[in-house]
Design a protein around this motif. Structure first.
Motif, PDB file in Angstrom:
ATOM      1  N   ALA A 259       0.789  -1.237   0.000  1.00 16.14           N
ATOM      2  CA  ALA A 259       0.000   0.000   0.000  1.00 16.14           C
ATOM      3  C   ALA A 259       0.820   1.286   0.000  1.00 16.14           C
ATOM      4  CB  ALA A 259      -0.937  -0.003   1.208  1.00 16.14           C
ATOM      5  N   GLY A 260       2.078   1.235   0.459  1.00 13.86           N
ATOM      6  CA  GLY A 260       2.806   2.496   0.649  1.00 13.86           C
ATOM      7  C   GLY A 260       3.081   3.227  -0.661  1.00 13.86           C
ATOM      8  N   PRO A 261       2.944   4.545  -0.687  1.00 12.53           N
ATOM      9  CA  PRO A 261       2.648   5.475   0.406  1.00 12.53           C
ATOM     10  C   PRO A 261       1.156   5.715   0.632  1.00 12.53           C
ATOM     11  CG  PRO A 261       3.245   6.713  -1.555  1.00 12.53           C
ATOM     12  CD  PRO A 261       3.349   5.254  -1.920  1.00 12.53           C
ATOM     13  N   GLY A 262       0.286   5.020  -0.089  1.00 12.06           N
ATOM     14  CA  GLY A 262      -1.120   5.058   0.303  1.00 12.06           C
ATOM     15  C   GLY A 262      -2.054   5.824  -0.616  1.00 12.06           C
ATOM     16  N   GLY A 263      -1.566   6.229  -1.788  1.00 13.69           N
ATOM     17  CA  GLY A 263      -2.434   6.972  -2.708  1.00 13.69           C
ATOM     18  C   GLY A 263      -3.669   6.167  -3.098  1.00 13.69           C
ATOM     19  N   LYS A 264      -3.439   4.927  -3.509  1.00 14.00           N
ATOM     20  CA  LYS A 264      -4.583   4.108  -3.938  1.00 14.00           C
ATOM     21  C   LYS A 264      -5.386   3.653  -2.724  1.00 14.00           C
ATOM     22  CE  LYS A 264      -2.149   2.708  -8.062  1.00 14.00           C
ATOM     23  NZ  LYS A 264      -0.797   3.146  -7.604  1.00 14.00           N
ATOM     24  N   THR A 265      -4.700   3.475  -1.584  1.00 11.79           N
ATOM     25  CA  THR A 265      -5.432   3.075  -0.369  1.00 11.79           C
ATOM     26  C   THR A 265      -6.485   4.127  -0.027  1.00 11.79           C
ATOM     27  OG1 THR A 265      -3.245   2.395   0.403  1.00 11.79           O
ATOM     28  CG2 THR A 265      -5.082   2.063   1.917  1.00 11.79           C
TER      29      THR A 265
ATOM     30  N   VAL B 250      -2.965  -5.753  -5.623  1.00  4.22           N
ATOM     31  CA  VAL B 250      -1.507  -5.948  -5.592  1.00  4.22           C
ATOM     32  C   VAL B 250      -0.914  -4.861  -6.483  1.00  4.22           C
ATOM     33  CG1 VAL B 250       0.403  -7.555  -5.958  1.00  4.22           C
ATOM     34  CG2 VAL B 250      -1.910  -8.437  -5.578  1.00  4.22           C
ATOM     35  N   ASP B 251      -0.574  -3.731  -5.882  1.00  5.50           N
ATOM     36  CA  ASP B 251       0.089  -2.662  -6.639  1.00  5.50           C
ATOM     37  C   ASP B 251       1.574  -2.929  -6.459  1.00  5.50           C
ATOM     38  OD1 ASP B 251       0.601  -0.412  -8.085  1.00  5.50           O
ATOM     39  OD2 ASP B 251       0.059   1.003  -6.503  1.00  5.50           O
ATOM     40  N   ALA B 252       2.107  -3.766  -7.294  1.00  6.00           N
ATOM     41  CA  ALA B 252       3.386  -4.426  -7.016  1.00  6.00           C
ATOM     42  C   ALA B 252       4.584  -3.482  -7.142  1.00  6.00           C
ATOM     43  CB  ALA B 252       3.562  -5.592  -7.980  1.00  6.00           C
TER      44      ALA B 252
ATOM     45  N   ALA C 111       8.228   2.820   7.562  1.00 11.83           N
ATOM     46  CA  ALA C 111       8.065   4.268   7.317  1.00 11.83           C
ATOM     47  C   ALA C 111       6.991   4.506   6.251  1.00 11.83           C
ATOM     48  CB  ALA C 111       9.390   4.876   6.878  1.00 11.83           C
ATOM     49  N   ARG C 112       6.910   3.621   5.293  1.00 12.73           N
ATOM     50  CA  ARG C 112       5.896   3.782   4.243  1.00 12.73           C
ATOM     51  C   ARG C 112       4.514   3.399   4.793  1.00 12.73           C
ATOM     52  NH1 ARG C 112       7.935   4.806  -0.783  1.00 12.73           N
ATOM     53  NH2 ARG C 112       6.361   3.731  -2.005  1.00 12.73           N
ATOM     54  N   ALA C 113       4.477   2.448   5.728  1.00  9.66           N
ATOM     55  CA  ALA C 113       3.201   2.111   6.367  1.00  9.66           C
ATOM     56  C   ALA C 113       2.663   3.336   7.115  1.00  9.66           C
ATOM     57  CB  ALA C 113       3.386   0.942   7.327  1.00  9.66           C
TER      58      ALA C 113
ATOM     59  N   ASN D 179      -1.657  -3.091   3.848  1.00  8.83           N
ATOM     60  CA  ASN D 179      -0.411  -3.724   4.290  1.00  8.83           C
ATOM     61  C   ASN D 179       0.757  -3.104   3.535  1.00  8.83           C
ATOM     62  OD1 ASN D 179       1.209  -5.959   5.562  1.00  8.83           O
ATOM     63  ND2 ASN D 179       1.680  -6.262   3.387  1.00  8.83           N
ATOM     64  N   GLU D 180       1.895  -2.981   4.215  1.00 10.75           N
ATOM     65  CA  GLU D 180       3.093  -2.434   3.571  1.00 10.75           C
ATOM     66  C   GLU D 180       4.308  -3.015   4.281  1.00 10.75           C
ATOM     67  OE1 GLU D 180       4.264  -0.384   1.023  1.00 10.75           O
ATOM     68  OE2 GLU D 180       6.199  -0.662   1.979  1.00 10.75           O
ATOM     69  N   LEU D 181       5.312  -3.375   3.497  1.00 11.51           N
ATOM     70  CA  LEU D 181       6.517  -4.005   4.061  1.00 11.51           C
ATOM     71  C   LEU D 181       7.363  -3.031   4.881  1.00 11.51           C
ATOM     72  CD1 LEU D 181       8.476  -6.512   4.015  1.00 11.51           C
ATOM     73  CD2 LEU D 181       9.536  -5.451   2.011  1.00 11.51           C
TER      74      LEU D 181
ATOM     75  N   LEU E  88       3.724  -6.190   7.033  1.00 14.99           N
ATOM     76  CA  LEU E  88       4.093  -7.589   6.784  1.00 14.99           C
ATOM     77  C   LEU E  88       4.716  -7.718   5.401  1.00 14.99           C
ATOM     78  CD1 LEU E  88       0.741  -9.334   7.838  1.00 14.99           C
ATOM     79  CD2 LEU E  88       2.897  -9.346   9.130  1.00 14.99           C
ATOM     80  N   ASP E  89       5.509  -8.755   5.239  1.00 18.63           N
ATOM     81  CA  ASP E  89       5.948  -9.112   3.891  1.00 18.63           C
ATOM     82  C   ASP E  89       4.722  -9.676   3.164  1.00 18.63           C
ATOM     83  OD1 ASP E  89       6.860 -10.320   1.618  1.00 18.63           O
ATOM     84  OD2 ASP E  89       8.603 -11.262   2.564  1.00 18.63           O
ATOM     85  N   GLY E  90       4.302  -8.994   2.123  1.00 17.78           N
ATOM     86  CA  GLY E  90       3.072  -9.384   1.416  1.00 17.78           C
ATOM     87  C   GLY E  90       3.120 -10.807   0.876  1.00 17.78           C
ATOM     88  N   THR E  91       4.326 -11.330   0.659  1.00 22.51           N
ATOM     89  CA  THR E  91       4.412 -12.691   0.121  1.00 22.51           C
ATOM     90  C   THR E  91       3.953 -13.726   1.146  1.00 22.51           C
ATOM     91  OG1 THR E  91       6.714 -12.980   0.774  1.00 22.51           O
ATOM     92  CG2 THR E  91       6.329 -12.092  -1.432  1.00 22.51           C
TER      93      THR E  91
HETATM   94  C1  LIG Z   1       4.178   0.549  -6.323  1.00 17.82           C
HETATM   95  S1  LIG Z   1       4.343   0.840  -4.637  1.00 17.82           S
HETATM   96  C2  LIG Z   1       2.665   0.969  -4.129  1.00 17.82           C
HETATM   97  C3  LIG Z   1       2.081   2.346  -4.378  1.00 17.82           C
HETATM   98  C4  LIG Z   1       0.781   2.544  -3.623  1.00 17.82           C
HETATM   99  N1  LIG Z   1      -0.201   1.535  -3.932  1.00 17.82           N
HETATM  100  C5  LIG Z   1       0.162   3.913  -3.878  1.00 17.82           C
HETATM  101  O1  LIG Z   1      -0.711   4.036  -4.751  1.00 17.82           O
HETATM  102  O2  LIG Z   1       0.558   4.869  -3.198  1.00 17.82           O
HETATM  103  C6  LIG Z   1       4.814  -0.718  -4.051  1.00 17.82           C
HETATM  104  C7  LIG Z   1       4.955  -0.780  -2.538  1.00 17.82           C
HETATM  105  O3  LIG Z   1       5.202  -2.150  -2.205  1.00 17.82           O
HETATM  106  C8  LIG Z   1       6.070  -2.173  -1.101  1.00 17.82           C
HETATM  107  N2  LIG Z   1       6.651  -3.526  -1.026  1.00 17.82           N
HETATM  108  C9  LIG Z   1       7.799  -3.983  -1.565  1.00 17.82           C
HETATM  109  N3  LIG Z   1       7.959  -5.286  -1.288  1.00 17.82           N
HETATM  110  C10 LIG Z   1       6.881  -5.652  -0.558  1.00 17.82           C
HETATM  111  C11 LIG Z   1       6.493  -6.866   0.056  1.00 17.82           C
HETATM  112  N4  LIG Z   1       7.251  -7.961  -0.041  1.00 17.82           N
HETATM  113  N5  LIG Z   1       5.334  -6.881   0.749  1.00 17.82           N
HETATM  114  C12 LIG Z   1       4.561  -5.784   0.858  1.00 17.82           C
HETATM  115  N6  LIG Z   1       4.903  -4.597   0.297  1.00 17.82           N
HETATM  116  C13 LIG Z   1       6.044  -4.543  -0.392  1.00 17.82           C
HETATM  117  C14 LIG Z   1       7.032  -1.058  -1.363  1.00 17.82           C
HETATM  118  O4  LIG Z   1       7.672  -0.659  -0.177  1.00 17.82           O
HETATM  119  C15 LIG Z   1       6.112   0.001  -1.964  1.00 17.82           C
HETATM  120  O5  LIG Z   1       5.666   0.858  -0.941  1.00 17.82           O
END
Ligand SMILES: C[S@@+](CC[C@H](N)C(=O)[O-])C[C@H]1O[C@@H](n2cnc3c(N)ncnc32)[C@H](O)[C@@H]1O
Length: 466
Positions: A274-280, A341-343, A302-304, A297-299, A323-326
């Motif tokens: 989710a970080g930094p949360g625009g789509k959230t 999943v905004d990967a 600081a981004r969470a 969720n965000e890994l 959490l680690d999204g995986t």
């Molecule tokens: C493309 S950004 C998401 C942008 C966000 N959806 C928005 O619109 O603001 C991808 C995010 O995934 C996070 N990330 C990287 N690996 C991750 C993992 N294993 N699990 C969860 N998040 C992860 C990154 O730190 C980053 O904040």
């Protein structure tokens, strides 16, 4: 830049905007710094007024964006490859070149101040060299330099990559992606669109804010607008965070998950990365209106925290996990009705915004990210209930990060997931004018800077079997 490195003639004045731009450009070259993160602080620290701040931004972003092209010019003017030029001197030459070629600043100002930068920050012996190179650059017109760079190119791709200031591997990846939708002929438009600074675009969180009367609605996003006037931060603050700066393509892909099918009140949604949360924030507003619950969720902690701030203006309780999204699919199997999943990706679709990003990425990054993307998507599918939906999104059009990840996940699922027509969903939101290319068989959708004036966002929608 430390004071002990500063040397200048007593009479030699360098405009503060040029100093700020040069400092940031040097930090990007030397320390791998991010210009978009560094520049606002550097502008504030130098106390630049609005006009000088705009000038520093153009000098810095324009130089970084076009440095691939300027390096070709500098190499010809210097009679040596840029790899043989000291980094500090090269940065000053690039900045001078941008002013002469890109901005058409008066030659004497561009040359004198760039040479002054070399005198101040580079080696004394390089001053004459820099002066000679910059004077050689001013002796030809910008059109003559276009011809010279074209003639020096080693192939057609090398020429196009040089003239549009892209790495050649990125050009080829873009071509493959456009070709996959029958639009290879748009490559040149795409490469050129990457060099235009995007307009500041806003989203009014649905149900919580609306577009100001003086602003212009977006072409495609029903909640987006431009032209709110003034300082974007002031627009956001005046709306108590319920208006956000957000690319139109980002808005569309978030809305696509929320609006792909009617929401049953009580549905549970997850934003996995989710970080930094625009789509959230946009999903939170949609969830609030439809009676759904949202978890983010965000890994990165600081981004969470940024996600927590992004959703704070929405009167909905949005738990944010770190959490680690995986691992989420294993921890919470079959728990959610919709998962975004905004990967993490190469970001090759957002080159307009991050001027130096094109030089930072390498082909090997794609393979590493594709592996992570596959694991995140598998985890998202495992976390989704029967009958649920998963949106897989990237801000990269690279096929290895987009269609390849999705089709492999569909294969691995052995019939548990199938692709929905994401293009039809997007057109339902954006209107029939949304041109998504000519590939009738493809179910995923790719937006483009040159065609839609959005970042190159990719979306696939996966339906989980009942
Ligand atoms: C493309 S950004 C998401 C942008 C966000 N959806 C928005 O619109 O603001 C991808 C995010 O995934 C996070 N990330 C990287 N690996 C991750 C993992 N294993 N699990 C969860 N998040 C992860 C990154 O730190 C980053 O904040």
């Amino acid at each position: 830049m430390t004071d002990d490195r500063r040397r200048s003639r007593p009479d030699e004045r360098i405009q503060p905007a040029r100093l700020v731009a040069f400092d940031v450009i040097s930090a990007v070259s030397r320390d791998d710094a991010y210009a978009n993160l560094l520049l606002p602080g550097a502008i504030a620290a130098a106390g630049l007024d609005r006009a000088d701040a705009a000038l520093a931004t153009e000098l810095c972003y324009g130089t970084l964006r076009m440095s691939g092209y300027y390096d070709r010019i500098i190499a010809i003017a210097a009679g040596r490859p840029v790899g043989q030029i000291d980094e500090t001197v090269l940065d000053a030459l690039r900045l001078g070149c941008h002013q002469v070629i890109g901005m058409r600043v008066a030659d004497h100002a561009a040359v004198n101040e760039s040479v002054a930068l070399v005198r101040r920050y580079g080696s004394r012996s390089a001053v004459g060299f820099a002066n000679g190179v910059l004077r050689a650059i001013t002796r030809r017109s910008p059109d003559a330099w276009t011809r010279a760079v074209s003639e020096a190119a080693t192939s057609a791709d090398d020429r196009e990559a040089a003239l549009t200031s892209h790495p050649e591997w990125v050009l080829r990846a873009f071509r493959r992606s456009l070709a996959a939708e029958g639009r290879e002929s748009e490559l040149s438009d795409l490469l050129r669109a990457d060099n235009d600074a995007p307009a500041v675009n806003f989203a009014a969180l649905p149900g919580l804010a609306s577009r100001p009367a003086e602003a212009s609605p977006n072409r495609f996003s029903p909640v987006g607008f431009t032209g709110a006037g003034g300082d974007p931060d002031a627009v956001v603050t005046a709306a108590a965070g319920r208006v956000r700066v957000q690319d139109e393509g980002s808005q569309l892909v978030a809305l696509a998950l929320a609006r792909a099918r009617p929401v049953v009140p009580g549905e549970t949604w997850l934003d996995l990365c989710a970080g930094p949360g625009g789509k959230t924030a946009l999903l939170a507003a949609e969830a609030l209106a439809a009676g759904a619950h949202l978890t983010a969720n965000e890994l990165v902690p600081a981004r969470a925290e940024l996600v927590r701030r992004a959703v704070a203006p929405v009167p909905l309780d949005v738990p944010v996990t770190v959490l680690d999204g995986t691992t989420v699919g294993e921890r919470h199997p079959l728990a959610f009705d919709r998962v975004l999943v905004d990967a993490p990706c190469t970001g090759l679709g957002a080159l307009r915004r991050r001027p130096e990003a094109r030089w930072r990425k390498q082909p090997r990054d794609v393979a590493e990210l594709a592996d992570l993307q596959a694991r995140l998507l598998d985890s998202a599918i495992a976390a989704t209930r029967p009958g649920g939906l998963v949106a897989y999104v990237t801000c990269s059009p690279h096929l290895a990060e987009t269609r390849a990840v999705v089709s492999a996940a569909v294969r691995r699922s052995r019939g548990r997931v199938s692709e929905l027509d994401a293009g039809a969903v997007l057109r339902g939101i954006a209107g029939d004018g949304l041109d998504l290319g000519d590939d009738g068989e493809r179910l995923s959708a790719q937006l483009w800077p040159h065609r839609h004036a959005t970042d190159a966002m990719f979306i696939a929608l996966l339906a989980v079997a009942e």
